[in-house]
Design a protein around this motif. Structure first.
Motif, mmCIF file in Angstrom:
data_model
loop_
_atom_site.group_PDB
_atom_site.id
_atom_site.type_symbol
_atom_site.label_atom_id
_atom_site.label_comp_id
_atom_site.label_asym_id
_atom_site.label_seq_id
_atom_site.Cartn_x
_atom_site.Cartn_y
_atom_site.Cartn_z
ATOM 1 N N ARG A 421 62.922 78.565 32.818
ATOM 2 C CA ARG A 421 61.625 78.506 32.266
ATOM 3 C C ARG A 421 61.803 78.490 30.584
ATOM 4 N NH1 ARG A 421 58.792 82.485 36.922
ATOM 5 N NH2 ARG A 421 58.312 80.453 38.137
ATOM 6 N N ASN A 422 62.804 79.404 30.058
ATOM 7 C CA ASN A 422 62.908 79.612 28.773
ATOM 8 C C ASN A 422 63.619 78.407 28.040
ATOM 9 O OD1 ASN A 422 61.625 82.136 28.891
ATOM 10 N ND2 ASN A 422 63.879 83.086 29.006
ATOM 11 N N GLY A 423 63.738 77.328 28.731
ATOM 12 C CA GLY A 423 64.386 76.201 28.002
ATOM 13 C C GLY A 423 65.977 76.128 28.086
ATOM 14 N N LYS A 424 66.740 76.720 28.853
ATOM 15 C CA LYS A 424 68.145 76.628 29.041
ATOM 16 C C LYS A 424 68.247 75.497 30.301
ATOM 17 C CE LYS A 424 68.179 80.831 27.171
ATOM 18 N NZ LYS A 424 68.098 80.699 25.361
ATOM 19 N N ASP A 425 69.553 74.993 29.861
ATOM 20 C CA ASP A 425 70.003 73.948 30.983
ATOM 21 C C ASP A 425 70.696 74.703 31.870
ATOM 22 O OD1 ASP A 425 70.471 71.066 31.413
ATOM 23 O OD2 ASP A 425 72.458 71.947 31.783
ATOM 24 N N VAL A 426 70.073 74.932 33.195
ATOM 25 C CA VAL A 426 70.679 75.653 34.175
ATOM 26 C C VAL A 426 71.158 74.822 35.485
ATOM 27 C CG1 VAL A 426 70.279 77.340 35.796
ATOM 28 C CG2 VAL A 426 69.103 77.567 33.548
ATOM 29 N N THR A 427 72.374 74.837 35.804
ATOM 30 C CA THR A 427 72.893 74.071 37.106
ATOM 31 C C THR A 427 73.379 75.306 37.998
ATOM 32 O OG1 THR A 427 73.531 72.415 35.567
ATOM 33 C CG2 THR A 427 74.503 72.406 37.928
ATOM 34 N N VAL A 428 72.741 75.182 39.274
ATOM 35 C CA VAL A 428 73.439 76.032 40.158
ATOM 36 C C VAL A 428 73.992 75.307 41.735
ATOM 37 C CG1 VAL A 428 72.809 78.047 41.743
ATOM 38 C CG2 VAL A 428 71.912 77.725 39.449
ATOM 39 N N VAL A 429 75.232 75.639 41.814
ATOM 40 C CA VAL A 429 75.779 75.140 42.932
ATOM 41 C C VAL A 429 75.592 76.080 44.167
ATOM 42 C CG1 VAL A 429 77.806 74.249 44.238
ATOM 43 C CG2 VAL A 429 77.627 74.024 41.813
ATOM 44 N N VAL A 430 74.536 75.605 45.138
ATOM 45 C CA VAL A 430 74.217 76.540 45.975
ATOM 46 C C VAL A 430 74.892 76.058 47.386
ATOM 47 C CG1 VAL A 430 72.074 77.267 47.624
ATOM 48 C CG2 VAL A 430 71.940 76.872 45.057
ATOM 49 N N GLU A 431 75.654 76.954 48.073
ATOM 50 C CA GLU A 431 76.481 76.511 49.230
ATOM 51 C C GLU A 431 75.514 76.488 50.439
ATOM 52 O OE1 GLU A 431 77.929 74.873 51.765
ATOM 53 O OE2 GLU A 431 79.201 74.518 49.826
ATOM 54 N N LEU A 432 74.952 75.761 51.134
ATOM 55 C CA LEU A 432 74.003 75.669 52.324
ATOM 56 C C LEU A 432 74.765 76.122 53.364
ATOM 57 C CD1 LEU A 432 71.941 72.582 51.748
ATOM 58 C CD2 LEU A 432 71.643 74.782 51.009
ATOM 59 N N ARG A 433 76.064 76.001 53.478
ATOM 60 C CA ARG A 433 76.818 76.132 54.854
ATOM 61 C C ARG A 433 77.232 77.732 54.676
ATOM 62 N NH1 ARG A 433 79.609 70.821 53.493
ATOM 63 N NH2 ARG A 433 79.169 71.809 51.554
ATOM 64 N N ALA A 434 76.802 78.480 54.092
ATOM 65 C CA ALA A 434 77.488 79.809 54.018
ATOM 66 C C ALA A 434 76.764 80.623 55.320
ATOM 67 C CB ALA A 434 76.898 80.915 52.882
ATOM 68 N N ARG A 435 77.739 80.748 56.357
ATOM 69 C CA ARG A 435 77.419 81.030 57.690
ATOM 70 C C ARG A 435 76.488 82.197 57.607
ATOM 71 N NH1 ARG A 435 82.482 81.839 60.070
ATOM 72 N NH2 ARG A 435 82.676 79.465 60.350
ATOM 73 N N PHE A 436 75.378 82.051 58.529
ATOM 74 C CA PHE A 436 74.286 82.778 58.747
ATOM 75 C C PHE A 436 73.243 83.081 57.541
ATOM 76 C CE2 PHE A 436 77.499 84.510 61.937
ATOM 77 C CZ PHE A 436 76.963 84.012 62.887
ATOM 78 N N ASP A 437 73.574 82.348 56.543
ATOM 79 C CA ASP A 437 72.780 82.557 55.394
ATOM 80 C C ASP A 437 72.097 81.224 54.752
ATOM 81 O OD1 ASP A 437 72.725 85.381 54.748
ATOM 82 O OD2 ASP A 437 74.341 85.341 53.516
#
Length: 715
Positions: A421-437
């Motif tokens: 929201r503050n204008g930074k370029d933000v990239t996040v690698v989210v691991e969907l297959r983290a077991r039980f999460d």
């Protein structure tokens, strides 16, 4: 200390583990590498299962505070649940699809049999610990978990009223007849099978009914002090359901009520090659996760045999998959008592993690030199502060981060949202297959995307398990990279309970390496060459093998040779063989492996220079550290990766060097030498697979690695 795990069956003396020659080698008459002999390898699943006996030993240790002992008991129960959901389910999958045995040579069908036999011993030990030790001692301490036969008249009246007012309205009993077949039973849910006699209002003859306890109901109910007379009196929901189930069947006679619970396969399988959107495919899989193949049935020990058989048929389970329980089938739910009872005298003493100086100016602090954090002894606040300052700093242009597990209401996610929201370029690698999460991570991904963050869901076929944070900051006419690398997750909760290292650095080479990895993860980049970091699945495995081989060459040349490594688990066959070869050359090897270890130490002529120990204490041992002596110029790496096949070959992992000599010495002293000196929470792995508790001697005073760090670093 009165709990010693029962020895695992020695693979060396077991005829089922006779030498297995791979078919292709035997057919061609090739010589078989003697270091591939199945007798040199323990089975990973059975080794992992045995870890829970060491956890249970903490529950039986009179030196541990009473409510902490209760917590260890619950951890061993929860671990066993997950073991059946994942590890045993994986073995069953191997059996069904004809997957050949692993390095230990034991066929999946035999592994399953040994799993059930060993798990039965563990369950028996857990309930003896509960019934004969913890429950009576808690009662003496004023924390009473009351069984049905201990309720007095006043308590019984209150409990029946509470049942009718708060529980009965949400229950939906199901009578079993041709119009009502056996219902689907959710994984690990609490259920009661009821034996009935008589006819209902429609003239239907009763026989069996199933009562399912909705998830919305608390599994532990506290009785008010004015009713019970004690400030900490509790009952299990399962006891209430069994006691008052007659309220659900007016006009019929209840002949018996027996609690049961089924554990199912929870390993999600998504054909990533066939899906266009991994997130959508995973959402679909999560819907049915709770009803996958059954793996285990827990049922009240007094349940009649014919009812048990009925349940086994419905769940398609063999006879040895049933566990008759002398107590509540969901014993792990008693962990709620730990949080409900405010008794500091029955818990570990509180401590204050060490704070970092100048944490209010993290960029300036890191510019002065690398920062090493040893959690939970060092506060996790500097990492949160670094992200917060990056989100607010106008000179910060970009933030990139991996997220594997973050926890509920993560402050890190909030700061990443604010940064976008503050204008930074933000990239996040989210691991969907983290077991039980998986479900939680889908929510994190949605929240970040809604805020304008570029979200990447990892790499097809490889879980992103690396712990990396990269901040790009303009400083004058140049851009400078600030990096955090860790052995543990970006999860504020686990950093208070898990031992982990975190490195914050502005080293240009490390910064460039991390930047290259992020570009590789978010784009379609070719193979990259890193200067400082080791990366799985490309260079970490080869880097470990090369360093073991280097120590082997040092030993053969008559130079000092030493390897010390700390990790959660070890099973990668090439690494094990390399360690055997190093041992044969004379390399002295110490392995600190918390959980599963397939390497067999102490075998004459093969591994007699290898020692393996496991530490189980107040905190979960989680950091991974590899140290190679290198003839006086040691290499030291911290890593997100265990020496497991999956971590070294099928995941995105990093191994990062500690370049500052003073910080490297800290890691060595605090995580290696300190733990090798532990003689209060350490267990030594024997050649036959048993773990023996290491005890102080007249020449060695008691030393706890974790307590020494608490005393040294915390207040």
């Amino acid at each position: 200390m009165n709990a010693t795990p029962k020895p695992s069956q020695s693979r060396a003396s077991d005829p089922r583990n006779a030498r297995h020659v791979p078919h292709d080698q035997a057919a061609q008459g090739q010589d078989v590498d003697p270091l591939r002999d199945p007798a040199l390898y323990f089975n990973r699943e059975l080794s992992q299962l045995d870890f829970n006996f060491r956890v249970l030993a903490q529950a039986r240790d009179a030196q541990v505070p009473l409510l902490e002992r209760l917590r260890y008991l619950c951890i061993s129960c929860t671990n066993l649940d997950e073991f059946f959901e994942i590890r045993a389910a994986t073995v069953r999958h191997s059996q069904d699809f004809g997957i050949p045995p692993g390095p230990d040579g034991v066929a999946p069908a035999e592994v399953l049999k040994q799993i059930h036999d060993r798990a039965a011993e563990l369950v028996d030990a857990q309930y003896r610990c509960w019934n004969e030790e913890l429950r009576p001692q808690l009662n003496d301490a004023g924390v009473r978990i009351l069984p049905r036969d201990a309720w007095n008249a006043k308590q019984t009246r209150w409990l029946r009223d509470h049942f009718c007012e708060q529980i009965l309205p949400v229950l939906s009993p199901l009578g079993l007849d041709p119009a009502h077949p056996f219902p689907k039973i959710l994984n690990k849910s609490l259920n009661i099978v009821v034996v009935l006699k008589g006819k209902d209002a429609f003239g239907r003859t009763g026989h069996l009914a199933i009562v399912r306890a909705p998830r919305s109901l608390p599994r532990i109910i506290q009785i008010p002090q004015e009713v019970s007379g004690g400030p900490s009196d509790f009952v299990f929901l399962s006891a209430m359901l069994s006691a008052f189930v007659d309220e659900l069947f007016p006009g019929m006679q209840v002949k018996g009520a027996y609690q049961f619970r089924v554990t199912r396969n929870s390993e999600l399988i998504v054909d990533e090659e066939e899906v266009e959107n991994l997130a959508l495919a995973l959402r679909d899989e999560l819907i049915g996760r709770g009803y996958l193949r059954a793996m285990r049935l827990e049922i009240a020990e007094q349940c009649p045999t014919d009812i048990v058989r009925t349940l086994l048929v419905n769940f398609d389970l063999p006879e040895n998959a049933v566990y008759r329980i002398n107590g509540p089938v969901n014993l792990n739910r008693v962990i709620q008592v730990y949080d409900l009872v405010q008794r500091p005298d029955l818990k570990y003493p509180a401590f204050q993690p060490r704070a970092l100086r100048d944490a209010d100016a993290m960029f300036e602090r890191v510019a002065e030199g690398d920062v090493l954090l040893h959690h939970p002894f060092d506060s996790f606040a500097p990492v949160l502060e670094l992200i917060k300052q990056a989100a607010e700093d106008p000179n910060v242009l970009a933030i990139k981060q991996t997220l594997y597990r973050t926890g509920k209401d993560s402050p890190i996610v909030e700061q990443l949202v604010q940064a976008a929201r503050n204008g930074k370029d933000v990239t996040v690698v989210v691991e969907l297959r983290a077991r039980f999460d998986e479900e939680a991570n889908l929510g994190v991904g949605d929240r970040l995307q809604d805020a304008g963050v570029q979200v990447v869901y990892g790499v097809v076929g490889y879980k992103t398990h690396a712990k990396m944070l990269l901040i790009v900051r303009r400083e004058g006419r140049k851009l400078r990279r600030y990096v955090h690398l860790g052995t543990g997750n970006y999860h504020s909760g686990t950093t208070r309970n898990y031992t982990d290292f975190g490195l914050i650095t502005a080293d240009p080479d490390i910064g460039n390496d991390v930047d290259l990895i992020f570009r590789q993860l978010s784009g379609l980049a070719p193979a990259i060459k890193l200067k400082r970091l080791l990366q799985s699945p490309f260079t970490l495995h080869a880097g470990v093998l090369a360093r073991i081989d280097r120590e082997t060459k040092h030993a053969r040349a008559g130079r000092p040779a030493r390897i010390i490594a700390k990790m959660n688990a070890l099973n990668e066959p090439q690494v094990v063989r390399a360690l055997y070869t190093a041992s044969q050359a004379g390399v002295q090897i110490d392995l600190i492996v918390r959980g599963a270890c397939t390497l067999r130490p102490g075998v004459p002529g093969v591994s007699d220079n290898i020692r393996v120990r496991s530490i189980v204490g107040r905190f979960l041992e989680h950091h991974r550290v590899y140290w190679f002596g290198n003839d006086g110029a040691p290499d030291l790496f911290c890593s997100s990766a265990d020496w497991l096949e999956r971590n070294l070959l099928r995941r995105i992992e990093t191994g990062f060097p500690i370049l500052d000599p003073d910080l490297a010495a800290r890691v060595y002293d605090e995580a290696l030498a300190n733990y090798l000196a532990d003689n209060t929470n350490a267990w030594a792995l024997q050649p036959d697979g048993r773990y023996e508790r290491i005890a102080p001697t007249e020449h060695h005073m008691p030393h706890s690695a974790q307590l020494s760090l608490l005393a040294k670093l915390c207040t």
